[in-house]
Design a protein around this motif. Sequence first.
Motif, PDB file in Angstrom:
ATOM      1  N   LEU A  25      -9.111 -21.452 -26.677  1.00 54.13           N
ATOM      2  CA  LEU A  25     -10.492 -21.503 -27.153  1.00 54.13           C
ATOM      3  C   LEU A  25     -11.485 -21.645 -26.001  1.00 54.13           C
ATOM      4  O   LEU A  25     -12.521 -20.974 -25.975  1.00 54.13           O
ATOM      5  CB  LEU A  25     -10.681 -22.665 -28.137  1.00 54.13           C
ATOM      6  N   VAL A  26     -11.189 -22.532 -25.041  1.00 53.63           N
ATOM      7  CA  VAL A  26     -12.160 -22.769 -23.969  1.00 53.63           C
ATOM      8  C   VAL A  26     -12.130 -21.685 -22.902  1.00 53.63           C
ATOM      9  O   VAL A  26     -13.117 -21.508 -22.179  1.00 53.63           O
ATOM     10  CB  VAL A  26     -11.969 -24.157 -23.298  1.00 53.63           C
ATOM     11  N   SER A  27     -11.028 -20.956 -22.773  1.00 49.26           N
ATOM     12  CA  SER A  27     -10.924 -19.958 -21.706  1.00 49.26           C
ATOM     13  C   SER A  27     -11.306 -18.556 -22.165  1.00 49.26           C
ATOM     14  O   SER A  27     -11.350 -17.622 -21.371  1.00 49.26           O
ATOM     15  CB  SER A  27      -9.505 -19.943 -21.123  1.00 49.26           C
ATOM     16  N   SER A  28     -11.594 -18.401 -23.444  1.00 48.96           N
ATOM     17  CA  SER A  28     -11.949 -17.089 -23.980  1.00 48.96           C
ATOM     18  C   SER A  28     -13.413 -16.756 -23.710  1.00 48.96           C
ATOM     19  O   SER A  28     -14.289 -17.625 -23.806  1.00 48.96           O
ATOM     20  CB  SER A  28     -11.695 -17.067 -25.490  1.00 48.96           C
ATOM     21  N   TYR A  29     -13.671 -15.496 -23.367  1.00 54.62           N
ATOM     22  CA  TYR A  29     -15.057 -15.024 -23.290  1.00 54.62           C
ATOM     23  C   TYR A  29     -15.215 -13.973 -24.384  1.00 54.62           C
ATOM     24  O   TYR A  29     -14.827 -12.822 -24.233  1.00 54.62           O
ATOM     25  CB  TYR A  29     -15.375 -14.430 -21.922  1.00 54.62           C
ATOM     26  N   ARG A  30     -15.770 -14.393 -25.496  1.00 53.31           N
ATOM     27  CA  ARG A  30     -15.841 -13.538 -26.682  1.00 53.31           C
ATOM     28  C   ARG A  30     -16.966 -12.503 -26.566  1.00 53.31           C
ATOM     29  O   ARG A  30     -18.009 -12.761 -25.960  1.00 53.31           O
ATOM     30  CB  ARG A  30     -16.118 -14.385 -27.936  1.00 53.31           C
ATOM     31  N   TYR A  31     -16.751 -11.381 -27.231  1.00 54.29           N
ATOM     32  CA  TYR A  31     -17.831 -10.423 -27.443  1.00 54.29           C
ATOM     33  C   TYR A  31     -18.895 -11.112 -28.284  1.00 54.29           C
ATOM     34  O   TYR A  31     -18.591 -11.779 -29.282  1.00 54.29           O
ATOM     35  CB  TYR A  31     -17.276  -9.190 -28.158  1.00 54.29           C
ATOM     36  N   ASP A  32     -20.174 -10.967 -27.896  1.00 54.08           N
ATOM     37  CA  ASP A  32     -21.239 -11.726 -28.539  1.00 54.08           C
ATOM     38  C   ASP A  32     -22.184 -10.848 -29.365  1.00 54.08           C
ATOM     39  O   ASP A  32     -23.257 -11.289 -29.764  1.00 54.08           O
ATOM     40  CB  ASP A  32     -22.049 -12.482 -27.475  1.00 54.08           C
ATOM     41  N   GLY A  33     -21.775  -9.618 -29.625  1.00 53.20           N
ATOM     42  CA  GLY A  33     -22.637  -8.712 -30.388  1.00 53.20           C
ATOM     43  C   GLY A  33     -22.314  -8.722 -31.873  1.00 53.20           C
ATOM     44  O   GLY A  33     -21.497  -9.511 -32.356  1.00 53.20           O
ATOM     45  N   LEU A  34     -22.958  -7.804 -32.605  1.00 48.61           N
ATOM     46  CA  LEU A  34     -22.825  -7.754 -34.063  1.00 48.61           C
ATOM     47  C   LEU A  34     -21.828  -6.697 -34.545  1.00 48.61           C
ATOM     48  O   LEU A  34     -21.499  -6.668 -35.738  1.00 48.61           O
ATOM     49  CB  LEU A  34     -24.196  -7.470 -34.697  1.00 48.61           C
ATOM     50  N   HIS A  35     -21.356  -5.837 -33.639  1.00 47.80           N
ATOM     51  CA  HIS A  35     -20.427  -4.787 -34.072  1.00 47.80           C
ATOM     52  C   HIS A  35     -19.122  -5.393 -34.584  1.00 47.80           C
ATOM     53  O   HIS A  35     -18.562  -6.310 -33.988  1.00 47.80           O
ATOM     54  CB  HIS A  35     -20.110  -3.839 -32.921  1.00 47.80           C
ATOM     55  N   VAL A  36     -18.643  -4.861 -35.710  1.00 45.52           N
ATOM     56  CA  VAL A  36     -17.400  -5.339 -36.316  1.00 45.52           C
ATOM     57  C   VAL A  36     -16.525  -4.141 -36.661  1.00 45.52           C
ATOM     58  O   VAL A  36     -17.002  -3.154 -37.232  1.00 45.52           O
ATOM     59  CB  VAL A  36     -17.682  -6.151 -37.597  1.00 45.52           C
ATOM     60  N   ASN A  37     -15.249  -4.212 -36.310  1.00 44.49           N
ATOM     61  CA  ASN A  37     -14.259  -3.193 -36.684  1.00 44.49           C
ATOM     62  C   ASN A  37     -13.725  -3.558 -38.069  1.00 44.49           C
ATOM     63  O   ASN A  37     -12.944  -4.501 -38.206  1.00 44.49           O
ATOM     64  CB  ASN A  37     -13.137  -3.167 -35.640  1.00 44.49           C
ATOM     65  N   GLU A  38     -14.159  -2.829 -39.094  1.00 47.04           N
ATOM     66  CA  GLU A  38     -13.798  -3.181 -40.464  1.00 47.04           C
ATOM     67  C   GLU A  38     -12.295  -3.132 -40.705  1.00 47.04           C
ATOM     68  O   GLU A  38     -11.745  -3.943 -41.467  1.00 47.04           O
ATOM     69  CB  GLU A  38     -14.519  -2.255 -41.456  1.00 47.04           C
ATOM     70  N   ASN A  39     -11.609  -2.176 -40.068  1.00 49.60           N
ATOM     71  CA  ASN A  39     -10.149  -2.100 -40.234  1.00 49.60           C
ATOM     72  C   ASN A  39      -9.471  -3.345 -39.659  1.00 49.60           C
ATOM     73  O   ASN A  39      -8.515  -3.878 -40.243  1.00 49.60           O
ATOM     74  CB  ASN A  39      -9.608  -0.844 -39.546  1.00 49.60           C
ATOM     75  N   LEU A  40      -9.978  -3.810 -38.522  1.00 52.07           N
ATOM     76  CA  LEU A  40      -9.407  -5.002 -37.897  1.00 52.07           C
ATOM     77  C   LEU A  40      -9.721  -6.248 -38.711  1.00 52.07           C
ATOM     78  O   LEU A  40      -8.908  -7.177 -38.778  1.00 52.07           O
ATOM     79  CB  LEU A  40      -9.938  -5.142 -36.467  1.00 52.07           C
ATOM     80  N   VAL A  41     -10.893  -6.281 -39.340  1.00 51.97           N
ATOM     81  CA  VAL A  41     -11.243  -7.394 -40.224  1.00 51.97           C
ATOM     82  C   VAL A  41     -10.207  -7.528 -41.322  1.00 51.97           C
ATOM     83  O   VAL A  41      -9.705  -8.623 -41.623  1.00 51.97           O
ATOM     84  CB  VAL A  41     -12.656  -7.193 -40.837  1.00 51.97           C
TER      85      VAL A  41
END
Length: 322
Positions: free
Chosen positions: A155-171
């Motif tokens: 959790l602390v070492s992750s640098y997450r994507y911070d935008g709004l795009h979402v891959n619906e298939n991956l969801v």
Amino acid sequence: MSTITVPHPLPTPEEDCHKLYKAFKGGGTDEKAIIEILGRRTAVQRREIREVYARLFHQSLIDSLHSELSGDFRRAVILWVQDPAERDATLAHDALKKKGYRHASIIVEIACASSPDHLISVRQAYCFLYNTSLEEDIIDSYSRHPFLTQLLVRLVSSYRYDGLHVNENLVDTDAAELYNAIKLPQKEPPTGLVNILSTRSFHHLKESFRCYQKKNGKSFYEDVESNKSYDNELKSILITVVCCIESSEKHFAEVVRTSVVGLGTDEDSLTRAIVTRAEIDMKNIKEEYKIRYKTTVNADIIGDTSGDYKNFLLTLVGSAEA
């Protein structure tokens, strides 16, 4: 949204510093002046005050506050005056010294209720302040809890994507994997669950949680809570992760409420929640608090704290109506 009320016109940092210096000197400390100045300045303005104070008086503002104030009031003011990244690094370090699952929730808050850029700054500040990494200290503190160690480090070492795009298939795929992680009998959650919670964007995870509830009739939160394979401490950490990602205002409203309900007040938790969120989402927290508990944050602060500590917290949270 922030609840800090900055005065207009705004005094210069030099003017603020001279007033603070005067508040520290003479026959007793002028706590009211300290609250009025520092409690009504943004993080950028407080940084300027720290820098100018050191230049004018050749001493640290934080050192002056430490020598002049005491108790919960001192802790709250010093945390507030610190750079936000250094403050969170300090909170993380204190939590890791105490160890235990309960204090691990503070690490989760920093990792899951902060922007990716802020988390990077916290990790950098931690290295600067303590000559070791946050990740190393997590491993050292929770070496007897392999899953918790793995989860917190990721959790602390992750640098997450911070935008709004979402891959619906991956969801859809993630919702199914979350379901299997919670519903299949196992003592500890599988690695796939850690991967999803620690690497996906917050927006993606919120969509995955919605998809989970739509497909399964219950929320992911509810299924974690009712899971009989995991022990209660592990479940509490997973629930904190989900709450911080899904709705930080609900999580911190609960932190505030828990700190003031029952015998005695948990001043550390109350201070942490208010000081760390006053410039981020305290307005939303106050709204959530009122809906959920049928009272206000202000009323509970007044009922459970006193003196300068109470006045400082009330300054940070703003009026009950705001």
